[in-house]
Enzyme design. Structure first.
Site, mmCIF file in Angstrom:
data_model
loop_
_atom_site.group_PDB
_atom_site.id
_atom_site.type_symbol
_atom_site.label_atom_id
_atom_site.label_comp_id
_atom_site.label_asym_id
_atom_site.label_seq_id
_atom_site.Cartn_x
_atom_site.Cartn_y
_atom_site.Cartn_z
ATOM 1 N N GLN A 52 0.816 -1.216 0.000
ATOM 2 C CA GLN A 52 0.000 0.000 0.000
ATOM 3 C C GLN A 52 0.852 1.270 0.000
ATOM 4 O O GLN A 52 0.342 2.342 -0.280
ATOM 5 C CB GLN A 52 -0.930 0.014 1.220
ATOM 6 N N LEU A 98 -7.451 1.571 3.135
ATOM 7 C CA LEU A 98 -6.870 2.880 2.825
ATOM 8 C C LEU A 98 -6.558 3.016 1.331
ATOM 9 O O LEU A 98 -6.433 4.116 0.823
ATOM 10 C CB LEU A 98 -5.598 3.116 3.651
ATOM 11 N N HIS A 139 -6.983 -9.366 6.443
ATOM 12 C CA HIS A 139 -7.053 -8.315 5.417
ATOM 13 C C HIS A 139 -5.637 -7.886 4.996
ATOM 14 O O HIS A 139 -5.332 -7.817 3.804
ATOM 15 C CB HIS A 139 -7.849 -7.128 5.983
ATOM 16 N N GLU A 140 -4.782 -7.643 5.994
ATOM 17 C CA GLU A 140 -3.421 -7.186 5.683
ATOM 18 C C GLU A 140 -2.609 -8.305 5.028
ATOM 19 O O GLU A 140 -1.838 -8.059 4.109
ATOM 20 C CB GLU A 140 -2.711 -6.681 6.951
ATOM 21 N N HIS A 143 -3.157 -8.509 1.388
ATOM 22 C CA HIS A 143 -2.424 -7.497 0.616
ATOM 23 C C HIS A 143 -1.065 -8.032 0.166
ATOM 24 O O HIS A 143 -0.588 -7.692 -0.912
ATOM 25 C CB HIS A 143 -2.178 -6.238 1.461
HETATM 26 NI NI NI Z 1 -6.357 -2.714 2.924
#
Ligand code: NI
Length: 177
Positions: A52, A98, A139-140, A143
């Site tokens: 991210q 985000l 969730h992380e 990624h």
């Molecule tokens: Ni996220």
């Protein structure tokens, strides 16, 4: 410290599988984690993964909602993480990201997981998590494999601008319960 630019949906870095971190003594790593923490807190997030901020490293940071005291933010780090589900039970709940600002989706996740990894000093970290804590870690972790929550929706229709979701979906949830 610095606030980093956050990659938004559509940027290819978010779809790439990340690389294991082999050299924990790399001084950059400490700076990356400090900057990521500052970026996450500034953006009011509860988790942030390296892709991210345009970095293809296997690491993420997150806030553990279970252990945080009022007004005291504790940032946890997981480097080269692994996760396993503990049971087949799943739970649907609303998530944001985000990298997908202003939007929310209803996502199906494992209810309880085991996680492991290392911290900045190379110390092994492991634990179990459930509820929101487990959700944030999953969730992380996604990624790091180039997966966004939009590909894990519990219902394809349950995705949209947060203000509309608030109005038309969450309100209905409350009325039902
Ligand atoms: Ni996220």
């Amino acid at each position: 410290m610095a606030i980093l630019k956050i990659a938004k949906l559509g940027h290819p870095v978010l779809l790439k599988k990340t690389n294991e971190i082999s050299d924990l003594k790399d001084t950059d790593l400490k700076k990356i984690i400090y900057d990521m923490s500052e970026t996450m807190i500034d953006a009011n997030g509860i988790g942030l993964a390296a892709p991210q901020v345009h970095l293809s490293h296997r690491l993420f940071i997150y806030r553990n909602p279970d252990i945080e005291e009022e007004e005291k933010i504790k940032v946890s780090i997981l480097i080269n993480p692994q996760i396993d589900k503990i049971s087949d039970d799943t739970e649907d709940d609303w998530e944001g990201c985000l990298s997908i600002p202003g939007m929310s989706g209803l996502v199906r996740r494992s209810k309880k997981i085991k996680y492991s990894g290392v911290d900045l000093k190379g110390k092994k970290i492991s634990g179990e998590a459930e509820g929101l804590h487990a959700r944030v870690i999953q969730h992380e972790f996604d990624h790091l494999n180039g997966i966004l929550y939009t590909s894990r929706l519990a219902d394809k229709r349950a995705f949209g601008y947060s203000e509309e979701i608030e109005k038309f979906w969450k309100k209905n949830d409350e009325e039902k319960s």
